[in-house]
Design an enzyme around this catalytic site. Structure first.
Site, PDB file in Angstrom:
ATOM      1  N   GLU A  53      53.580  56.386  41.185  1.00  0.00           N
ATOM      2  CA  GLU A  53      53.492  55.546  39.992  1.00  0.00           C
ATOM      3  C   GLU A  53      53.644  56.391  38.722  1.00  0.00           C
ATOM      4  O   GLU A  53      54.274  55.962  37.751  1.00  0.00           O
ATOM      5  CB  GLU A  53      52.163  54.798  39.966  1.00  0.00           C
ATOM      6  CG  GLU A  53      52.077  53.681  41.009  1.00  0.00           C
ATOM      7  CD  GLU A  53      50.804  52.879  40.871  1.00  0.00           C
ATOM      8  OE1 GLU A  53      50.864  51.766  40.304  1.00  0.00           O
ATOM      9  OE2 GLU A  53      49.753  53.364  41.319  1.00  0.00           O
ATOM     10  N   GLU A  78      49.435  51.944  49.145  1.00  0.00           N
ATOM     11  CA  GLU A  78      48.146  51.330  48.801  1.00  0.00           C
ATOM     12  C   GLU A  78      47.793  50.139  49.683  1.00  0.00           C
ATOM     13  O   GLU A  78      46.612  49.867  49.933  1.00  0.00           O
ATOM     14  CB  GLU A  78      48.153  50.891  47.337  1.00  0.00           C
ATOM     15  CG  GLU A  78      48.011  52.018  46.339  1.00  0.00           C
ATOM     16  CD  GLU A  78      49.349  52.619  45.931  1.00  0.00           C
ATOM     17  OE1 GLU A  78      49.401  53.335  44.925  1.00  0.00           O
ATOM     18  OE2 GLU A  78      50.359  52.366  46.636  1.00  0.00           O
TER      19      GLU A  78
END
Length: 723
Positions: free
Chosen positions: A119, A141
């Site tokens: 990210e 995730e």
């Protein structure tokens, strides 16, 4: 700044090297976000800065992602969805500041970049990746019951288009450098760190704009967004139906889908708030807490060191494996892959050779997939030396016996094994049910004998049960744990008992299904309820795979051994006997509870005649609970009896070894998930209906309460420990 080391060259190129102290891998700590925020302000205010190269100062990788220990501590502290969303917004705002600071930033990814690490790279204006075989990038995730909460769902969908981004988000895929480049996540690949930095610098010197494509007016997401996009029906409606059917107990995939659907129809800043809202609901939920805790427990188990007494664990350079069947072949292949020379002994030279050929086929597939070079594959296969001559075992440091599950057969091979062991060597049995204490009888050094129960297929199953017999020494346990770690397996310590831990608990799963079948519960209801509960294989289907004649032999062995009535499986034995009497033993005979054909399999129609359906059928939720709760209760009994030492061992063993649904955290964590009092109430209700096996033994329930309190007390001690 303590986590980012900065410098500026004569051309105005700033270099940020991330090195988060106290961690083996860079992780996204509060200190890092504070330092990043200050670094952004510094370059934005400095007219001499033309651009920034962001890279890692650690040799271990670029950025491993969020500090998972911090996440677990927040969850254990009762984090609310609103607090979780606020945490995501706070962290995400720093990355948003990075991409809108006006200066171009390029991520020079010189190692692993996962989760928040990727990210961070996505918030940069360009990405250059080191093309090394051991490097992977991805957003995993979802495997922790979460979604990327720092802009990952929004940036990836805007960059690649929704159709390409969703599989990466929903499956948590890890991509090697070539696939990452082909997918479009990274723009450039380089073969060395020097070339990586040079390429990043070259791009900055060309004078690119410090703006993201999605911040340019008129930008359109590739392939479109919203309900009118050409792919909308298959990307959202069809996928949502599939997710609810397959993963109904896991809220993260649906939350990811919703965040992408809603967030890509609005401006980026609004999309980030939508993502944070869904992140908050997930991080504040029990499922994510269970999955995060299980992740950390697995990592700790792999690192577990039982050599606190000062014993230096055995360094196995030469491993013996006796028995070249499926288990023996798998153990040999995994050990050879870990760099260990293996002597694979079988009574038949042809069988031993077939096992080596098995390893060769699997390694060839890795070469085909680009996961291994041909030279590496040849080296691994060459480490396996098949033989039918027991003399070949001479000088082995540790020998694993993996022959047929029969006490007499196993005992017969121990003479050859002991003759081949090097001084101080260890003899291990891959038994799944036979007592280690009984197998050790007659051995000259029973303290150097231990159980190492692998799971099939060995190459894919991560668990090893390390079973200590009554006389097994702590040094031998340490040796077994060291070998398991070297084989990249997750070990749990189990103390000698009928069925040990995993086999004992697994039997309750398949036995409960057979008991319900005998009660007249629809077999389709049993199987579907198990799937809905999250079991990877429903109980009647999995019994067909392990075979019903094996179940008959196990029951008969328990009877011969004079075990307590609770180990004789009386509620399932009539079903086992009935199926054996009809020759329906499972897949190997073409039929058991299922009928197997070339087109597939289906439940055997004859079950209705053999076990007539009751007029009133139970609720699917109660069927699922019986399958879940009987295993949880048996795990609690194992804890109370000292078969296992702690909740972590039970949870790891049940999830990794026998497919207990991961959303629960494991068989003992399930009790905490539903609440001890609610669990006891349901078990009492089932005991009235199904029999005393569901009676919630006071000692077992008290053991669960005590262990839960111990786990709560040790959390502060573990805070800050690396994942």
């Amino acid at each position: 700044m303590t986590t980012i080391h900065t410098s500026l060259d004569e051309a105005g190129i700033a270099l940020w090297q991330v090195d988060v102290p106290g961690h083996a891998f860079n992780v996204l700590t509060p200190e890092f976000f504070e330092d990043l925020d200050r670094a952004i302000d510094d370059v934005a205010a400095n007219p001499a800065v033309r651009g920034v190269i962001l890279t890692s100062g650690k040799a271990s990788g670029f950025m491993a992602g969020a500090d998972v220990e911090q996440i677990l501590d927040m969850q254990a502290g009762g984090l609310t969805p609103a607090q979780g969303a606020a945490w995501a917004i706070a962290n995400g705002s720093v990355l948003r500041k990075l991409e809108t600071c006006g200066k171009p930033v390029v991520a020079a990814i010189n190692g692993l970049a996962l989760g928040g690490g990727l990210e961070l790279a996505l918030a940069c204006h360009r990405r250059v990746l080191l093309a090394r075989a051991d490097i992977a990038i991805g957003l995993p995730e979802v495997t922790l019951g979460l979604l990327p909460g720092a802009g990952g769902t929004q940036r990836l969908a805007r960059m690649l288009g929704i159709e390409k981004a969703l599989p990466l988000l929903l499956e948590g895929r890890r991509l090697d450098p070539a696939k990452a480049h082909a997918t479009g996540i990274v723009e450039d690949l380089e073969d060395s760190e020097e070339a990586l930095l040079a390429r990043a610098r070259e791009w900055l010197l060309a004078g690119p704009a410090g703006v993201q494509p999605w911040d340019v007016k008129g930008y359109q997401i590739p392939g479109g967004a919203g309900p009118l996009a050409p792919h909308a029906a298959r990307s959202f409606q069809a996928r949502a139906s599939q997710l609810r059917a397959r993963q109904g107990r896991y809220p993260a995939p649906i939350a990811i889908l919703s965040a992408v659907y809603e967030g890509t129809q609005v401006a980026m800043d609004v999309g980030l708030k939508i993502e944070a809202k869904y992140f908050g609901t997930l991080i504040g939920g029990k499922v994510s807490g269970n999955l995060v805790r299980a992740f950390l427990r697995q990592n700790r188990a792999r690192k577990r060191d039982l050599a606190a007494s000062g014993h230096e664990p055995l360094e196995v350079g030469r491993l013996g494996v006796i028995g070249a069947g499926m288990m023996g072949a798998g153990i040999a292949n995994v050990a050879a892959g870990a760099g260990i020379d293996v002597v694979l002994l079988d009574t038949s030279a042809e069988a031993a050779q077939r096992a080596q050929d098995h390893a060769a086929r699997l390694r060839a597939k890795e070469v085909e997939r680009g996961q291994r070079s041909e030279e590496s594959a040849r080296e691994i296969v060459a480490r396996i030396r098949p033989t039918a001559d027991p003399a070949g075992l001479s000088g082995t440091d540790l020998i694993i016996e993996a022959v047929f599950e029969d006490r007499d057969i196993k005992g017969a091979v121990y003479k050859d094994a002991l003759a081949g062991l090097a001084p101080g060597g260890v003899l291990a049995s891959n038994t799944s049910t036979l007592s280690i204490g009984s197998l050790a009888q007659g051995l000259p050094d029973p303290y150097r004998f231990i159980g190492m129960h692998f799971f099939s297929p060995v190459e894919r199953m991560p668990l090893v049960e390390i079973i200590a017999g009554p006389e097994t020494s702590p040094a031998t346990m340490a040796d077994a744990f060291a070998l398991a770690g070297r084989l990249r397996k997750t070990p749990i310590l189990v103390h000698d008992s009928p069925g040990f831990y995993t086999s004992r608990v697994f039997c309750t799963y398949i036995d409960e299904a057979m008991a319900m079948l005998r009660e007249g519960v629809s077999p389709a209801l049993i199987e579907n309820a198990a799937r809905e509960a999250g079991f990877p294989a429903p109980p009647l289907a999995v019994t067909d795979e392990v075979s019903l004649d094996l179940q008959k032999r196990v029951i008969e062995q328990a009877q011969r051994d004079g075990l307590d009535a609770r180990f004789l499986r009386a509620h399932a034995e009539p079903v086992v006997e009935a199926m054996n009497a009809r020759g329906r033993l499972g897949r190997k005979t073409g039929g058991g509870f299922y009928t197997f054909t070339d087109e597939g399999k289906h439940l055997w129609e004859g079950l209705a005649d053999l076990f007539p359906l009751a007029e009133s059928q139970p609720a699917a939720d109660d069927v699922a609970k019986r399958l879940l709760y009987i295993q949880a209760l048996e795990s609690a009994r194992c804890l109370a009896e000292g078969v296992i030492d702690d909740e972590a061992s039970a949870d790891l063993g049940s999830v990794l070894g026998i497919g207990f649904p991961a959303w629960t955290g494991g068989a003992l964590s399930l009790i905490s998930t539903v609440g001890v009092d609610a669990f006891v109430a349901d078990c009492t209700r089932f005991a009235d209906r199904a029999g005393p096996r569901f009676h919630p033994d006071p000692a077992a329930i008290e053991a669960v309460r005590t262990e839960a309190e111990r786990v709560r007390q040790v959390r502060p001690v573990l805070a800050g420990e690396d994942a």
